[in-house]
Design a protein around this motif. Structure first.
Motif, PDB file in Angstrom:
ATOM      1  N   GLY A  29      -9.887  -3.510 -34.420  1.00 22.97           N
ATOM      2  CA  GLY A  29     -11.241  -2.988 -34.307  1.00 22.97           C
ATOM      3  C   GLY A  29     -12.028  -3.082 -35.596  1.00 22.97           C
ATOM      4  N   HIS A  30     -11.361  -3.421 -36.700  1.00 22.80           N
ATOM      5  CA  HIS A  30     -12.038  -3.530 -37.988  1.00 22.80           C
ATOM      6  C   HIS A  30     -12.061  -4.960 -38.517  1.00 22.80           C
ATOM      7  CE1 HIS A  30     -11.130   0.738 -37.574  1.00 22.80           C
ATOM      8  NE2 HIS A  30     -12.168   0.932 -38.365  1.00 22.80           N
ATOM      9  N   LEU A  31     -11.724  -5.910 -37.646  1.00 19.72           N
ATOM     10  CA  LEU A  31     -11.874  -7.318 -38.008  1.00 19.72           C
ATOM     11  C   LEU A  31     -13.362  -7.648 -38.141  1.00 19.72           C
ATOM     12  CD1 LEU A  31      -9.202  -8.829 -35.604  1.00 19.72           C
ATOM     13  CD2 LEU A  31      -9.088  -8.824 -38.108  1.00 19.72           C
ATOM     14  N   PRO A  32     -13.716  -8.771 -38.748  1.00 21.39           N
ATOM     15  CA  PRO A  32     -15.132  -9.147 -38.827  1.00 21.39           C
ATOM     16  C   PRO A  32     -15.802  -9.100 -37.461  1.00 21.39           C
ATOM     17  CG  PRO A  32     -13.837 -10.569 -40.248  1.00 21.39           C
ATOM     18  CD  PRO A  32     -12.855  -9.714 -39.485  1.00 21.39           C
ATOM     19  N   PRO A  33     -17.093  -8.737 -37.408  1.00 22.54           N
ATOM     20  CA  PRO A  33     -17.763  -8.442 -36.136  1.00 22.54           C
ATOM     21  C   PRO A  33     -17.679  -9.551 -35.093  1.00 22.54           C
ATOM     22  CG  PRO A  33     -19.115  -7.733 -37.968  1.00 22.54           C
ATOM     23  CD  PRO A  33     -17.950  -8.468 -38.566  1.00 22.54           C
ATOM     24  N   ARG A  34     -17.663 -10.801 -35.522  1.00 18.72           N
ATOM     25  CA  ARG A  34     -17.637 -11.876 -34.529  1.00 18.72           C
ATOM     26  C   ARG A  34     -16.372 -11.816 -33.677  1.00 18.72           C
ATOM     27  NH1 ARG A  34     -20.193 -17.604 -36.069  1.00 18.72           N
ATOM     28  NH2 ARG A  34     -21.677 -16.082 -36.878  1.00 18.72           N
ATOM     29  N   VAL A  35     -15.297 -11.237 -34.223  1.00 19.43           N
ATOM     30  CA  VAL A  35     -14.072 -11.017 -33.456  1.00 19.43           C
ATOM     31  C   VAL A  35     -14.115  -9.647 -32.778  1.00 19.43           C
ATOM     32  CG1 VAL A  35     -11.557 -10.930 -33.528  1.00 19.43           C
ATOM     33  CG2 VAL A  35     -12.787 -12.413 -35.118  1.00 19.43           C
ATOM     34  N   ALA A  36     -14.372  -8.616 -33.566  1.00 15.05           N
ATOM     35  CA  ALA A  36     -14.303  -7.245 -33.058  1.00 15.05           C
ATOM     36  C   ALA A  36     -15.255  -7.007 -31.890  1.00 15.05           C
ATOM     37  CB  ALA A  36     -14.597  -6.260 -34.185  1.00 15.05           C
ATOM     38  N   ASN A  37     -16.414  -7.665 -31.897  1.00 18.62           N
ATOM     39  CA  ASN A  37     -17.417  -7.424 -30.858  1.00 18.62           C
ATOM     40  C   ASN A  37     -17.119  -8.138 -29.547  1.00 18.62           C
ATOM     41  OD1 ASN A  37     -18.677  -5.946 -32.801  1.00 18.62           O
ATOM     42  ND2 ASN A  37     -20.523  -7.198 -32.923  1.00 18.62           N
ATOM     43  N   MET A  38     -15.993  -8.840 -29.463  1.00 20.04           N
ATOM     44  CA  MET A  38     -15.644  -9.512 -28.217  1.00 20.04           C
ATOM     45  C   MET A  38     -14.960  -8.578 -27.225  1.00 20.04           C
ATOM     46  SD  MET A  38     -14.497 -13.264 -29.707  1.00 20.04           S
ATOM     47  CE  MET A  38     -13.921 -13.925 -28.149  1.00 20.04           C
ATOM     48  N   ARG A  39     -14.575  -7.376 -27.678  1.00 19.93           N
ATOM     49  CA  ARG A  39     -13.982  -6.422 -26.742  1.00 19.93           C
ATOM     50  C   ARG A  39     -14.185  -5.001 -27.248  1.00 19.93           C
ATOM     51  NH1 ARG A  39      -7.633  -5.824 -26.170  1.00 19.93           N
ATOM     52  NH2 ARG A  39      -8.153  -3.636 -26.021  1.00 19.93           N
ATOM     53  N   ASN A  40     -13.930  -4.050 -26.386  1.00 24.83           N
ATOM     54  CA  ASN A  40     -13.968  -2.649 -26.779  1.00 24.83           C
ATOM     55  C   ASN A  40     -12.565  -2.242 -27.214  1.00 24.83           C
ATOM     56  OD1 ASN A  40     -13.577   0.326 -26.275  1.00 24.83           O
ATOM     57  ND2 ASN A  40     -15.772   0.177 -25.895  1.00 24.83           N
ATOM     58  N   TRP A  41     -12.471  -1.657 -28.396  1.00 20.61           N
ATOM     59  CA  TRP A  41     -11.158  -1.275 -28.930  1.00 20.61           C
ATOM     60  C   TRP A  41     -10.883   0.209 -28.716  1.00 20.61           C
ATOM     61  CZ3 TRP A  41      -8.267  -5.374 -29.998  1.00 20.61           C
ATOM     62  CH2 TRP A  41      -8.920  -6.575 -30.282  1.00 20.61           C
ATOM     63  N   GLY A  42     -11.750   0.866 -27.937  1.00 17.55           N
ATOM     64  CA  GLY A  42     -11.531   2.263 -27.591  1.00 17.55           C
ATOM     65  C   GLY A  42     -11.208   2.399 -26.121  1.00 17.55           C
ATOM     66  N   ASP A  43     -11.520   3.534 -25.531  1.00 21.31           N
ATOM     67  CA  ASP A  43     -11.129   3.804 -24.147  1.00 21.31           C
ATOM     68  C   ASP A  43     -12.366   3.893 -23.269  1.00 21.31           C
ATOM     69  OD1 ASP A  43      -9.537   4.360 -21.988  1.00 21.31           O
ATOM     70  OD2 ASP A  43      -9.516   6.516 -22.341  1.00 21.31           O
ATOM     71  N   ALA A  44     -13.139   2.822 -23.227  1.00 18.65           N
ATOM     72  CA  ALA A  44     -14.380   2.839 -22.450  1.00 18.65           C
ATOM     73  C   ALA A  44     -14.270   1.889 -21.267  1.00 18.65           C
ATOM     74  CB  ALA A  44     -15.561   2.434 -23.332  1.00 18.65           C
ATOM     75  N   GLY A  45     -13.944   2.441 -20.108  1.00 17.47           N
ATOM     76  CA  GLY A  45     -13.949   1.647 -18.884  1.00 17.47           C
ATOM     77  C   GLY A  45     -12.867   0.602 -18.798  1.00 17.47           C
ATOM     78  N   ALA A  46     -11.778   0.757 -19.540  1.00 11.18           N
ATOM     79  CA  ALA A  46     -10.704  -0.225 -19.467  1.00 11.18           C
ATOM     80  C   ALA A  46     -10.033  -0.171 -18.103  1.00 11.18           C
ATOM     81  CB  ALA A  46      -9.676   0.043 -20.569  1.00 11.18           C
ATOM     82  N   PRO A  47      -9.646  -1.328 -17.551  1.00 10.63           N
ATOM     83  CA  PRO A  47      -9.016  -1.336 -16.227  1.00 10.63           C
ATOM     84  C   PRO A  47      -7.633  -0.700 -16.252  1.00 10.63           C
ATOM     85  CG  PRO A  47      -8.899  -3.498 -17.231  1.00 10.63           C
ATOM     86  CD  PRO A  47      -9.771  -2.664 -18.127  1.00 10.63           C
ATOM     87  N   SER A  48      -7.315   0.058 -15.227  1.00  9.48           N
ATOM     88  CA  SER A  48      -6.014   0.716 -15.153  1.00  9.48           C
ATOM     89  C   SER A  48      -5.496   0.649 -13.726  1.00  9.48           C
ATOM     90  CB  SER A  48      -6.118   2.175 -15.600  1.00  9.48           C
ATOM     91  OG  SER A  48      -4.861   2.810 -15.563  1.00  9.48           O
ATOM     92  N   GLU A  49      -4.195   0.439 -13.587  1.00  6.64           N
ATOM     93  CA  GLU A  49      -3.605   0.333 -12.263  1.00  6.64           C
ATOM     94  C   GLU A  49      -2.228   0.978 -12.275  1.00  6.64           C
ATOM     95  OE1 GLU A  49      -3.641  -3.186  -9.256  1.00  6.64           O
ATOM     96  OE2 GLU A  49      -2.050  -3.625 -10.691  1.00  6.64           O
ATOM     97  N   ASP A  50      -1.996   1.906 -11.363  1.00  5.62           N
ATOM     98  CA  ASP A  50      -0.683   2.524 -11.183  1.00  5.62           C
ATOM     99  C   ASP A  50      -0.183   2.181  -9.794  1.00  5.62           C
ATOM    100  OD1 ASP A  50      -0.276   3.858 -13.658  1.00  5.62           O
ATOM    101  OD2 ASP A  50      -1.821   5.292 -13.074  1.00  5.62           O
ATOM    102  N   ARG A  51       0.781   1.315  -9.745  1.00  2.65           N
ATOM    103  CA  ARG A  51       1.301   0.920  -8.442  1.00  2.65           C
ATOM    104  C   ARG A  51       2.208   2.003  -7.879  1.00  2.65           C
ATOM    105  NH1 ARG A  51       2.610  -5.491  -9.473  1.00  2.65           N
ATOM    106  NH2 ARG A  51       0.461  -6.183  -9.438  1.00  2.65           N
ATOM    107  N   PRO A  52       2.315   2.072  -6.541  1.00  7.69           N
ATOM    108  CA  PRO A  52       3.161   3.091  -5.923  1.00  7.69           C
ATOM    109  C   PRO A  52       4.632   2.901  -6.280  1.00  7.69           C
ATOM    110  CG  PRO A  52       1.958   1.805  -4.272  1.00  7.69           C
ATOM    111  CD  PRO A  52       1.640   1.231  -5.580  1.00  7.69           C
ATOM    112  N   TRP A  53       5.372   3.982  -6.265  1.00  6.76           N
ATOM    113  CA  TRP A  53       6.799   3.896  -6.570  1.00  6.76           C
ATOM    114  C   TRP A  53       7.543   3.061  -5.538  1.00  6.76           C
ATOM    115  CZ3 TRP A  53       8.981   5.163 -11.003  1.00  6.76           C
ATOM    116  CH2 TRP A  53       8.269   6.005 -11.857  1.00  6.76           C
TER     117      TRP A  53
END
Length: 435
Positions: free
Chosen positions: A119-143
Motif C-alpha cells: 500500500g506504500h509502493l509508488p502511486p502508479r502501483v498502489a492505486n491499482m487496487r484497494n489495500w484496505g477492506d473496502a468492498g473486497a469479494p468474499s465467499e464462504d462455501r458450505p461445509w
C-alpha cells in the motif's frame, strides 16, 4: 533456431520482496517461483532472488541490478499504526528503479493484508487496487461442498477433521480451481498475461487460478461511472494509459440450503502497460497472494488446471520484462540470430523478386516450425526485438513494415495474427543479420 545454447542464455533478475511471516511453510511461494526459475525462453532464463522484508532492508545493493521487482504483502495490519511500512528511502529507490524501466508485480489479500508493504509502493502501483477492506469479494462455501480433487500432500481422509460435516479438510474449498474469464477482443488473442501457448493456433485463454474464499479489491478504471474511490485516484493515470482489468472471476453467497445466490463478478488481475515512449516498465497487480502460495496452488498440481496456474506465473515474469531487461537479452539473441541459417535471406530474395506469396510460404515452412518447437519462442522474440509491435495494433504493424523495401505494409497487416507475427519476425531476423 529452436534451441538456444544453454551456456549463452542471458539471466533476467527478479527480486521478490516477501514479508517474513510466510517465507516458509504452507504459505510459501516455492512451487510457482520454481516454475519461473525452471522456465527457459529463447535466449534467456529467470533468476529469482527472495528477500524477506525488514525495516529499511530494500537497498541499492538488494534491488540495484533487478530487472523486475515482485512484492508479496502478507502481514495482516489489524493496527495500521503498528504496521511495518516502507521507509521514504525505500519508496524513493523503488520509484527510481521503476523510472528506469523495471517491471513491478504486487499483491496482498483481503482486509488490510499487505497494506504495510504494497500500500506504500509508488502511486502508479498502489492505486491499482484497494489495500484496505473496502468492498473486497468474499465467499464462504458450505461445509457440505465436496470436491473430487484432493490435496497431494493431504490425500488421506481424516475423520477427526470431518466432524458432522463429512468434510475431509477444514479448507476444502481451496481444493477447487477458480474459473476465471479473460477479457479480450473476439478476433484477437487474450492479453499476454492470460495466454496458454498452443501449437499452430490462435492463443487460448488461461481459465483457472487457485481458489480462495476472499481477496482484495482491484480498481477498474474502465467502469462507467467510476467508483468514488477510483475517481479520487485516477489523476495518477491522467496522461494514460490506464490500468486494464484482464481477468475476472465470480463469487457467490450461499443460502441456508447451501444453494448459491447473489453471484457477483469481480476483477482478479490488473495490468498497466507502459506507453512505448515511456521510460516506465509494466505493472501487474493481483487480487490475492493465494493465487501463488503452495497451500493453494499445489492442491492442483496433478490436475489439468495446473498448466493454467503455472503458465500464469511464467507469463507475469515475461510480461514484466522491461526495457533494461530486454536490452540485456537482446544482445544474446541478436548474436545468435546473426549466426543462424539463411532463411531470412531467402525471404528477402523472394520479396525483391516480388514473389510475396512464396515469401510468406517460406516463413511458414522454414522459420515458423523451428520457432514453434521452442515454447512461445515467437512471443519471446516479439517482446525482445519488436517491443510487442505485433500484438498491439495493425496500424503499428503497418508502420513497422513500411521500413522494408518491397514489402506491402497493408498486405502484412491483413494477415491473421499468427502469420503476421511470423512474417514480421522474419523481416526482423534479416535486418539483424545485415547489421
Amino acid at each position: 533456431m529452436a534451441f538456444f545454447p544453454a551456456e549463452n542464455l542471458a539471466t533476467v533478475s527478479i527480486v521478490v520482496i516477501i514479508e517474513q511471516n510466510v517465507a516458509e511453510g504452507a504459505h510459501s511461494f516455492n512451487a510457482l517461483l520454481n516454475a519461473v526459475r525452471n522456465w527457459r525462453g529463447f535466449g534467456y532464463r529467470f533468476e529469482i532472488i527472495e528477500h524477506p522484508h525488514k525495516e529499511g532492508s530494500i537497498t541499492e545493493e538488494v534491488i540495484g541490478n533487478a530487472d523486475e521487482l515482485w512484492f508479496f504483502g502478507t502481514e495482516l495490519c489489524e493496527k495500521p499504526e503498528e504496521a511495518l511500512k516502507l521507509t521514504p528511502d525505500e519508496i524513493a529507490l523503488i520509484q527510481k528503479r521503476m523510472n528506469e524501466g523495471v517491471g513491478v508485480f504486487a499483491t496482498g489479500d483481503h482486509e488490510a493484508v499487505g497494506w504495510g508493504l504494497c500500500g506504500h509502493l509508488p502511486p502508479r502501483v498502489a492505486n491499482m487496487r484497494n489495500w484496505g477492506d473496502a468492498g473486497a469479494p468474499s465467499e464462504d462455501r458450505p461445509w457440505s461442498y465436496e470436491s473430487t480433487i484432493r490435496s497431494p500432500d493431504q490425500d488421506v481422509f481424516r475423520p477427526e477433521l470431518a466432524g458432522d460435516s463429512n468434510r475431509d479438510e477444514p479448507d476444502d474449498f481451496d481444493v477447487l480451481p477458480k474459473p476465471v474469464w479473460v477479457l479480450h477482443l473476439s478476433k484477437e488473442s487474450p492479453h499476454e498475461l492470460m495466454q496458454l501457448p498452443v501449437r499452430g493456433v490462435r492463443k487460448t485463454a488461461i481459465r483457472f487460478l487457485p481458489d480462495h474464499m476472499h481477496e482484495g479489491k482491484l480498481h477498474d478504471y474502465a467502469e462507467k461511472p467510476l467508483s468514488n474511490e477510483a475517481a479520487a485516484l485516477v489523476t495518477e493515470y491522467k496522461e494514460g494509459p490506464f490500468p486494464q482489468i484482464v481477468a475476472r472471476s465470480v463469487r457467490s453467497l450461499f443460502d441456508d440450503a447451501d444453494n448459491p445466490y447473489n453471484c457477483v463478478s469481480y476483477p482478479v488481475v490488473s495490468a498497466y502497460e507502459a506507453a512505448e515512449e515511456s521510460l516506465w516498465g509494466n505493472i501487474v497487480v493481483d487480487s490475492t497472494f493465494h493465487h501463488w502460495t503452495d497451500q493453494n496452488a499445489l492442491r492442483l498440481r496433478f490436475t489439468p488446471a495446473w498448466l493454467h496456474i503455472e503458465q500464469y506465473a511464467i507469463n507475469v515474469a515475461n510480461w514484466l520484462l522491461g526495457k533494461a531487461g530486454r536490452k540485456k537479452v537482446e544482445q544474446a539473441v541478436v548474436e545468435y540470430i546473426r549466426k543462424t541459417g539463411d532463411d531470412g535471406a531467402e525471404v528477402i530474395r523472394l520479396l525483391d523478386a516480388n514473389e510475396r506469396k512464396q515469401a510468406i510460404d517460406s516463413l511458414r515452412l522454414n522459420i515458423a516450425p523451428r520457432m514453434i518447437k521452442q515454447r512461445i519462442v515467437s512471443d519471446t522474440l516479439e517482446r525482445i526485438l519488436l517491443g510487442r509491435v505485433i500484438s498491439t495494433s495493425r496500424a503499428q504493424v503497418e508502420a513497422f513494415a513500411r521500413g522494408f523495401k518491397n514489402v506491402d505494409a497493408k498486405m502484412v497487416s491483413s494477415l491473421d495474427e499468427t502469420d503476421r507475427q511470423r512474417f514480421v519476425l522474419g523481416l526482423r531476423f534479416e535486418e539483424i543479420r545485415k547489421k
